[in-house]
Design an enzyme around this catalytic site. Structure first.
Site, PDB file in Angstrom:
ATOM      1  CE  LYS A 254      27.167 -50.881  -3.128  1.00 16.36           C
ATOM      2  NZ  LYS A 254      27.695 -51.726  -2.505  1.00 16.36           N
TER       3      LYS A 254
ATOM      4  CD  GLN B  36      28.525 -46.488   1.617  1.00 23.69           C
ATOM      5  OE1 GLN B  36      27.429 -45.887   1.590  1.00 23.69           O
ATOM      6  NE2 GLN B  36      29.528 -46.556   1.469  1.00 23.69           N
TER       7      GLN B  36
END
Ligand code: GDP
Ligand code: IMO
Ligand code: MG
Length: 421
Positions: free
Chosen positions: A15, A222
């Protein structure tokens, strides 16, 4: 257009790298859930940065960075992170803003986190030990301390003393370490002073920025399967990691979000305990031998396995993923054959979505589709057209199985090792 980026697996999908790439077209980067359990790696030239709570956008000069009310903030760790950035010549004043409503991770939250894990024996979650669960627990129980409270010495002192007394009692009963309220107050009030210039109402701020037509990039932390509601409960984190959770944690309404991008690894990895239907020790060994797949926060070796189509299809639905950014395609470069799970067998049933009960997920056997490998180096490739034919077939199969287009492909950790499709 505002863009919301979520992890489509169990975290560590890359990410940080994708946010860094997409930030070129955005003015603001917003972290709105989780805490310093996250570790987002960004390479800029020869330099590697690992960000835990500060949004990755801080590495792009001029980009505004917000840490929202949905996060949990360990002020001591955040001060350290900010000072580390300053040492590397990165300015944060006037660019970084922290919500006054974000909950504070206290030392007793870490004691509770570690104590519960130690006591759980065979049932431990494998948390990062950063006190994340107990902080969200205090928030939901309405006994938490918020970042704004760090600026009110009297209120903060009363809250901390009360809670320290309660937690120390529990700690003594269980043989866990206790904390000293005086030391906590000294350290935290001093961190509060350092952070005071950064604290504001980030929900108001982001809406002001939207009104000025600034483009917002949400940096999810996450991943979908670690979401407290949709994930593989109880082997999850304690925040909503999915797209709706990013809105709740920021104060930007869902109808202001333009596009949802799902970050996805070309295989699967997981840190910590819990079911992992497509886990493969061979893939883990191969990646670890390359020095890859060690946790950015805790350094733990990540568990690895085949791509799980059941989970990414579920992630696409839950998050409303418009497009995927697939990373680490190069991690599969050497394999002769590849597999993707397209369904699970549970007893005599075929499942196309993960079951809710953890014991059922443990019992699921993946149904695989097999693909030919490409067995060549993709790290220097910069277009879909130039990818080996078998890599193209693999990516097209991923799109079909997951039900969303792949728009970004990453073939290495560096910014330039990325191309649009
Ligand atoms: P995040 O938590 O989702 O930001 O991901 P992490 O930073 O924890 O883990 C992703 C790891 O993969 C990092 O070491 C990145 O530098 C690395 N990475 C990201 N994309 C690629 C890629 O396409 N190829 C390779 N080889 N590494 C990548
Ligand atoms: P990024 O943002 C991977 C995992 C932990 C553990 C579970 C609960 O880098 O993708 P916690 O400390 O949150 O209570 O731990 O969640 N976990 C992550 N795994 N990447 C992360 O963040 C994670 N943050 C938490 O390993 O299994
Ligand atoms: Mg990570």
């Amino acid at each position: 257009m505002n863009t919301l980026l979520v992890g489509a697996q169990w975290g560590d999908e890359g990410k940080g790298k994708i946010v860094d790439v997409l930030t070129e077209k955005h003015d603001v980067v917003f972290r709105s859930q989780g805490g310093n359990n996250a570790g987002h790696t960004v390479w800029i030239g020869p330099k590697k940065y690992v960000l835990h709570l500060v949004p990755s956008g801080i590495l792009r000069p001029g980009c505004i960075c917000l840490i929202g009310h949905g996060t949990v903030v360990d002020p001591l760790s955040l001060v350290e992170e900010i000072k580390g950035l300053h040492k590397q010549g990165i300015k944060t004043k006037g660019r970084l803003f922290i919500s006054d409503r974000a909950h504070v991770v206290m030392p007793y939250h870490r004691v509770l986190d570690k104590g519960r894990e130690a006591a759980a024996k065979g049932k431990k979650i494998g948390t990062t030990g950063r006190g994340i669960g107990p902080t969200y627990n205090d928030k939901a129980s309405r006994v938490g301390v918020r970042i704004g409270d760090l600026l009110n010495k009297q209120k903060f002192t009363v809250s901390v003393k009360e809670r320290v007394q309660e937690v120390n009692k529990l700690a003594k009963q269980n043989g866990w370490e206790t904390v000293k309220a005086e030391q906590v107050l000294k350290d935290y009030l001093s961190a509060g002073k350092f952070l005071s210039g950064y604290i504001t109402d980030t929900a108001v701020k982001v809406n002001e920025l939207v009104a000025k037509r600034k483009k917002i990039m949400f940096e999810g932390a996450q991943g979908t399967l670690l979401d407290i509601d949709c994930g593989t409960y109880p082997y999850v984190t304690s925040s909503n990691t999915t797209s709706a959770g990013l809105c709740t944690g920021s104060g930007l309404a869902p109808n202001r979000v333009g596009k949802v991008v799902g970050a996805l690894k070309a295989y699967t990895s997981r840190v910590g305990e819990g079911p992992f239907p497509t886990e493969s020790q061979d893939i883990a060994d191969m990646l670890h031998a390359l020095g890859r797949e060690f946790g950015a926060t805790t350094g733990r070796a990540r568990r690895c396995g085949w791509l799980d189509g059941v989970l990414i299809r579920y992630a696409a639905i839950i998050n409303g993923i418009d497009e995927f950014a697939i990373t680490n395609l190069d991690g599969l470069d050497t394999l002769k054959t590849l597999k993707i799970a397209v369904a699970y067998r549970l007893g005599n049933k075929t499942l196309t979505a993960p079951p809710a009960a953890i014991e059922d997920l443990y019992a699921c056997k993946p149904v695989y589709k097999t693909f030919k490998g490409w067995q060549s180096d993709t790290t220097k490739i910069r277009s879909f057209r130039k990818l080996p034919r078998n890599a193209q077939i693999y990516l097209q199969a991923v799109e079909k199985i997951a039900g969303a287009k792949i728009k970004i492909v990453s073939v290495g950790p560096k910014r330039e090792q990325t191309f649009s499709v």
